[in-house]
Design an enzyme around this catalytic site. Structure first.
Site, PDB file in Angstrom:
ATOM      1  N   LYS A 185       0.887  -1.412   0.046  1.00 39.69           N
ATOM      2  CA  LYS A 185      -0.230   0.181   0.265  1.00 39.69           C
ATOM      3  C   LYS A 185       0.825   1.312  -0.356  1.00 39.69           C
ATOM      4  O   LYS A 185       0.594   2.289  -0.916  1.00 39.69           O
ATOM      5  CB  LYS A 185      -0.667   0.457   1.423  1.00 39.69           C
ATOM      6  CG  LYS A 185      -1.968  -0.723   1.434  1.00 39.69           C
ATOM      7  CD  LYS A 185      -2.617  -0.775   1.940  1.00 39.69           C
ATOM      8  CE  LYS A 185      -1.698  -0.038   4.109  1.00 39.69           C
ATOM      9  NZ  LYS A 185      -2.186  -2.188   4.260  1.00 39.69           N
ATOM     10  N   THR A 186       2.011   1.383   0.690  1.00 40.60           N
ATOM     11  CA  THR A 186       3.115   2.903   1.212  1.00 40.60           C
ATOM     12  C   THR A 186       3.559   2.129  -0.699  1.00 40.60           C
ATOM     13  O   THR A 186       3.666   4.240  -0.425  1.00 40.60           O
ATOM     14  CB  THR A 186       3.484   2.508   2.933  1.00 40.60           C
ATOM     15  OG1 THR A 186       2.570   2.296   3.028  1.00 40.60           O
ATOM     16  CG2 THR A 186       4.336   3.732   2.195  1.00 40.60           C
ATOM     17  N   GLU A 209       1.923   6.817  10.978  1.00 41.35           N
ATOM     18  CA  GLU A 209       2.087   5.889  11.101  1.00 41.35           C
ATOM     19  C   GLU A 209       3.762   5.275  10.733  1.00 41.35           C
ATOM     20  O   GLU A 209       4.598   5.528  12.000  1.00 41.35           O
ATOM     21  CB  GLU A 209       1.541   4.357  10.655  1.00 41.35           C
ATOM     22  CG  GLU A 209       2.557   3.703  11.348  1.00 41.35           C
ATOM     23  CD  GLU A 209       1.703   1.628  10.743  1.00 41.35           C
ATOM     24  OE1 GLU A 209       1.459   1.202  11.295  1.00 41.35           O
ATOM     25  OE2 GLU A 209       1.300   0.918   9.397  1.00 41.35           O
ATOM     26  N   ARG A 218      11.890   5.411   1.095  1.00 37.96           N
ATOM     27  CA  ARG A 218      11.657   4.339  -0.073  1.00 37.96           C
ATOM     28  C   ARG A 218      11.579   5.632  -0.939  1.00 37.96           C
ATOM     29  O   ARG A 218      11.504   4.697  -1.829  1.00 37.96           O
ATOM     30  CB  ARG A 218      10.475   4.233   0.841  1.00 37.96           C
ATOM     31  CG  ARG A 218      10.118   3.348   1.822  1.00 37.96           C
ATOM     32  CD  ARG A 218       8.476   3.026   2.391  1.00 37.96           C
ATOM     33  NE  ARG A 218       8.767   1.710   2.994  1.00 37.96           N
ATOM     34  CZ  ARG A 218       7.507   0.854   3.409  1.00 37.96           C
ATOM     35  NH1 ARG A 218       6.994   0.485   2.627  1.00 37.96           N
ATOM     36  NH2 ARG A 218       7.555  -0.530   3.711  1.00 37.96           N
ATOM     37  N   GLN A 334      -6.600  -0.567   5.996  1.00 29.70           N
ATOM     38  CA  GLN A 334      -5.950  -2.044   6.137  1.00 29.70           C
ATOM     39  C   GLN A 334      -7.686  -2.626   5.873  1.00 29.70           C
ATOM     40  O   GLN A 334      -8.645  -2.185   5.906  1.00 29.70           O
ATOM     41  CB  GLN A 334      -6.006  -2.109   7.409  1.00 29.70           C
ATOM     42  CG  GLN A 334      -4.659  -1.221   7.734  1.00 29.70           C
ATOM     43  CD  GLN A 334      -3.168  -1.924   7.742  1.00 29.70           C
ATOM     44  OE1 GLN A 334      -3.620  -2.517   6.869  1.00 29.70           O
ATOM     45  NE2 GLN A 334      -2.502  -1.675   8.729  1.00 29.70           N
ATOM     46  N   ARG A 353     -12.295  -2.208   7.052  1.00 27.79           N
ATOM     47  CA  ARG A 353     -13.244  -2.519   8.526  1.00 27.79           C
ATOM     48  C   ARG A 353     -13.736  -1.426   8.248  1.00 27.79           C
ATOM     49  O   ARG A 353     -13.925  -0.392   7.757  1.00 27.79           O
ATOM     50  CB  ARG A 353     -12.182  -2.093   8.647  1.00 27.79           C
ATOM     51  CG  ARG A 353     -10.670  -2.979   8.804  1.00 27.79           C
ATOM     52  CD  ARG A 353      -9.917  -3.664  10.365  1.00 27.79           C
ATOM     53  NE  ARG A 353      -8.793  -4.116  10.468  1.00 27.79           N
ATOM     54  CZ  ARG A 353      -7.853  -3.987  10.786  1.00 27.79           C
ATOM     55  NH1 ARG A 353      -6.568  -2.789  11.264  1.00 27.79           N
ATOM     56  NH2 ARG A 353      -6.759  -4.935  10.645  1.00 27.79           N
ATOM     57  N   GLY A 356     -19.631   0.210   5.420  1.00 32.68           N
ATOM     58  CA  GLY A 356     -20.365   1.514   4.751  1.00 32.68           C
ATOM     59  C   GLY A 356     -20.508   1.778   4.289  1.00 32.68           C
ATOM     60  O   GLY A 356     -20.436   2.485   3.543  1.00 32.68           O
ATOM     61  N   LYS A 389     -15.209   0.051  -7.249  1.00 37.52           N
ATOM     62  CA  LYS A 389     -15.640   0.776  -6.777  1.00 37.52           C
ATOM     63  C   LYS A 389     -14.959   2.045  -8.241  1.00 37.52           C
ATOM     64  O   LYS A 389     -14.532   2.616  -7.621  1.00 37.52           O
ATOM     65  CB  LYS A 389     -16.039   1.336  -5.878  1.00 37.52           C
ATOM     66  CG  LYS A 389     -17.237   2.682  -6.062  1.00 37.52           C
ATOM     67  CD  LYS A 389     -17.358   3.139  -5.257  1.00 37.52           C
ATOM     68  CE  LYS A 389     -18.870   4.193  -4.694  1.00 37.52           C
ATOM     69  NZ  LYS A 389     -19.176   5.181  -3.902  1.00 37.52           N
TER      70      LYS A 389
END
Length: 422
Positions: A185-186, A209, A218, A334, A353, A356, A389
């Site tokens: 992801k990062t 984080e 990175r 996540q 997580r 909705g 989506k």
């Protein structure tokens, strides 16, 4: 009367382009005379006139705003280079006055503490003028049938096949990039940041984080194709060839103009304020906001462990920020562990997580998936980006080349895609 307000108004008179760009509203000034002067300036500006001393001195209300001598005094205080600073001082003073006012009202009316906190937070999230009449809106499109359509510039994702699907990152839209930990992801976020930066956007990264040093490391690793572990001790571990291109790599990254904020537990309102400050530093460029990651953002209210309500508030605030600043917002998320218990481990919407509200508020949702993550013996270097989506276009899957050692993400050639059987 506040010296900051006098200097601020002096700047608006001396450099009259500032009236169009200021985030301060007249009612946020403490002095009623200053409020009146600023309202007059806004009216002049809206009519296409100057807001300088000469024009102001022709106003019928001149005597009620202190006369020419007071206006001349204001102009003498102007320090245009300190304008951003002055805006901040005035905004902070206004917020303090408003907060004191709220606390007074709360005391008189015996408000609950939760309501007090909500009201105080609203002040931190002051939105600018959102009014437009239908006449203004229609005027903007009046000549459309006879004019060439202006090409809308969007932030590229740096991945051509993804741009084809999504049209790049659109202003005012929220993109969620969701995956299991260590899926990449990062690295994907940093790839997006660099691509947008190199094409003229200002990437604003909120890393809740990872500290700034690690983000910078990175960026260097992926841009220079350096193995990340070697950057722990570049002098000892990089070979001469790698050292020779170091300066060029640093120069390339510098050109992205990436801005990094790495304080933990930031609220969306803080991110908005920090981004506005960056927008003033780069007035001719648009920001793209990138956040790592969703559930580390602090909510305005305490939800007593109800993470669903917390995520609902945050995802709504992200959408509001994207619309208010009219820029793209990319937020990492996540996935929960439920994906691990299925035979097909490609993520689905329900794996986010508290999914909705995120599903509802986001304009684009991207999932990341790598076979290599689950099958350590696999030689497949591909990272799958699943467009799950897409409010303004089709959904679909695309594959990119991902180097887990350097973090570099590249598009495959057609021959390479044929070889991995896509």
């Amino acid at each position: 009367m506040s010296m900051a307000e006098k200097t601020y108004l002096g700047c608006l008179m001396k450099a009259d382009y500032l009236i169009k760009d200021t985030i301060i509203q007249p009612q946020q000034l403490e002095s009623t005379i200053h409020q009146e002067i600023m309202r007059s300036m806004l009216e002049l500006s809206q009519k296409g006139k100057n807001t300088d001393l000469i024009t102001l001195s022709t106003l019928p209300i001149l005597s009620s705003i202190g006369g020419v001598s007071y206006l001349a005094e204001l102009q003498s205080y102007a320090e245009v280079e300190k304008f951003d600073e002055l805006e901040e001082i005035i905004m902070d003073s206004w917020k303090e006055r408003e907060k004191r006012n709220i606390l007074k009202i709360a005391g008189l009316n015996d408000w609950e503490i939760a309501r007090v906190i909500t009201e105080l937070d609203k002040i931190n999230q002051v939105t600018l003028n959102d009014h437009s009449s239908i006449q203004d809106s229609l005027l903007a499109v009046y000549h459309s049938p006879w004019e060439d359509q202006e090409e809308v510039k969007t932030a590229t994702t740096g991945i051509q096949s993804l741009d084809t699907l999504t049209g790049g990152f659109q202003d005012g839209e929220v993109t969620i990039v969701a995956a299991r930990p260590s899926m990449g992801k990062t690295d994907v976020m940093l790839h997006f940041a660099k691509a947008a930066g190199w094409t003229g956007y200002i990437p604003v990264i909120f890393s809740l984080e990872m500290p700034e040093k690690l983000i910078t490391s990175r960026l260097i690793a992926s841009t220079g194709s350096y193995n990340r572990t070697k950057l722990r001790n570049p002098k000892k571990m990089l070979n001469d060839q790698q050292k020779n291109k170091w300066a060029e790599v640093i120069g390339n990254i510098s050109e992205t103009n990436i801005q990094i904020f790495d304080a933990a537990g930031q609220r969306v309102s803080e991110m908005r304020a920090k981004t506005r400050k960056i927008m003033h530093q780069f007035p001719n460029k648009k920001p793209i906001i990138l956040i790592d990651y969703l559930t580390l953002i602090q909510a305005n209210q305490q939800y007593a462990g109800n993470s669903h309500n917390q995520v609902t508030e945050i995802s709504r605030n992200l959408k509001t920020m994207a619309k208010d600043l009219n820029c793209p917002v990319v937020c990492l998320a996540q996935l929960n562990r439920s994906v691990e218990s299925r035979s097909n481990k490609r993520p689905m919407m329900s794996d986010i997580r508290e999914s909705g509200s995120v599903e509802q508020d986001a304009d684009v949702i991207l999932f990341l998936y790598r076979d290599q993550y689950y099958d350590k013996k696999s030689n497949d270097p591909s990272l799958e980006i699943i467009v799950s989506k897409n409010r303004n276009g089709p959904v679909g899957n695309i594959k990119v080349k991902y180097n887990v050692h350097t973090g570099l993400i590249e598009s495959f050639t057609e021959n390479e895609l044929a070889e991995i059987g896509n």
